[in-house]
Design an enzyme around this catalytic site. Structure first.
Site, PDB file in Angstrom:
ATOM      1  N   CYS A 222      12.192  -7.044   1.510  1.00 47.22           N
ATOM      2  CA  CYS A 222      13.142  -5.972   1.814  1.00 47.22           C
ATOM      3  C   CYS A 222      13.711  -6.171   3.223  1.00 47.22           C
ATOM      4  CB  CYS A 222      12.465  -4.608   1.686  1.00 47.22           C
ATOM      5  SG  CYS A 222      11.326  -4.204   3.038  1.00 47.22           S
TER       6      CYS A 222
ATOM      7  N   ILE B 231       0.867  -1.177   0.000  1.00 45.36           N
ATOM      8  CA  ILE B 231       0.000   0.000   0.000  1.00 45.36           C
ATOM      9  C   ILE B 231       0.903   1.225   0.000  1.00 45.36           C
ATOM     10  CG2 ILE B 231      -1.836   1.249   1.201  1.00 45.36           C
ATOM     11  CD1 ILE B 231      -2.428  -1.504   2.634  1.00 45.36           C
ATOM     12  N   GLU B 232       0.928   1.941  -1.119  1.00 46.32           N
ATOM     13  CA  GLU B 232       1.799   3.106  -1.247  1.00 46.32           C
ATOM     14  C   GLU B 232       1.089   4.379  -0.819  1.00 46.32           C
ATOM     15  OE1 GLU B 232       4.553   1.341  -4.847  1.00 46.32           O
ATOM     16  OE2 GLU B 232       3.188   2.982  -5.311  1.00 46.32           O
TER      17      GLU B 232
ATOM     18  N   GLU C  37       4.275  -7.936   2.955  1.00 48.27           N
ATOM     19  CA  GLU C  37       4.620  -8.840   4.046  1.00 48.27           C
ATOM     20  C   GLU C  37       4.216  -8.256   5.393  1.00 48.27           C
ATOM     21  OE1 GLU C  37       6.415  -7.774   1.435  1.00 48.27           O
ATOM     22  OE2 GLU C  37       8.278  -8.928   1.279  1.00 48.27           O
TER      23      GLU C  37
END
EC number: 3.5.4.5
Length: 146
Positions: free
Chosen positions: A99, A55-56, A67
């Site tokens: 990441c 979700i940006e 994740e």
């Protein structure tokens, strides 16, 4: 070449459910800036699956990875024992990898659970959290200074 399964190996039927759930979760990704959808599916100790997507946000640091979305959903419903997570993206040539921030969040809940990193064709590689974040810092380390 056959790949060794980690000691935290998950039953094949659970793996298939995880892979499918992560691909489905990817469809909900909100990624207007990167255009890089990611989905994740988290398997709890009792077999429940929590899914999440990235979700940006226009304020880039406020975005959250798939994740961590899945982990936060599980935690918010009282689950803290995890067996595996599957991650899906549209990368064709490489397996999607979590990441560093996601690796550390996973580490909070143990080192010996499976991370299934996939490609759209359904192939995957699996590693433990420990393999993805060796020599890590975790909750037990905080007890060492008391």
């Amino acid at each position: 070449m056959a790949q060794e399964r980690p000691s935290c190996a998950v039953e094949p039927e659970h793996v298939q459910r995880l892979l499918l759930s992560s691909r489905e979760a990817k469809k909900s990704a909100y990624c207007p800036y990167s255009r890089f959808p990611v989905g994740a599916a988290l398997l709890t100790g009792d077999g429940r699956i929590f899914s999440g997507c990235n979700i940006e946000n226009a304020c880039y640091p406020l975005g959250v990875c798939a994740e961590r979305t899945a982990i936060q959903k599980a935690i918010s419903e009282g689950y803290k024992d995890f067996r595996a997570i599957a991650i899906s993206s549209d990368l064709q040539e490489e397996f999607i990898s979590p990441c560093g921030a996601c690796r550390q969040v996973m580490r909070e809940f143990g080192t010996d659970w499976a991370v299934y990193m996939t490609k759209p064709d359904g192939t995957f590689v699996v590693r433990t959290v420990q393999e993805l974040l060796p020599a890590s810092f975790g909750p037990e380390d905080l007890q060492k200074i008391q």
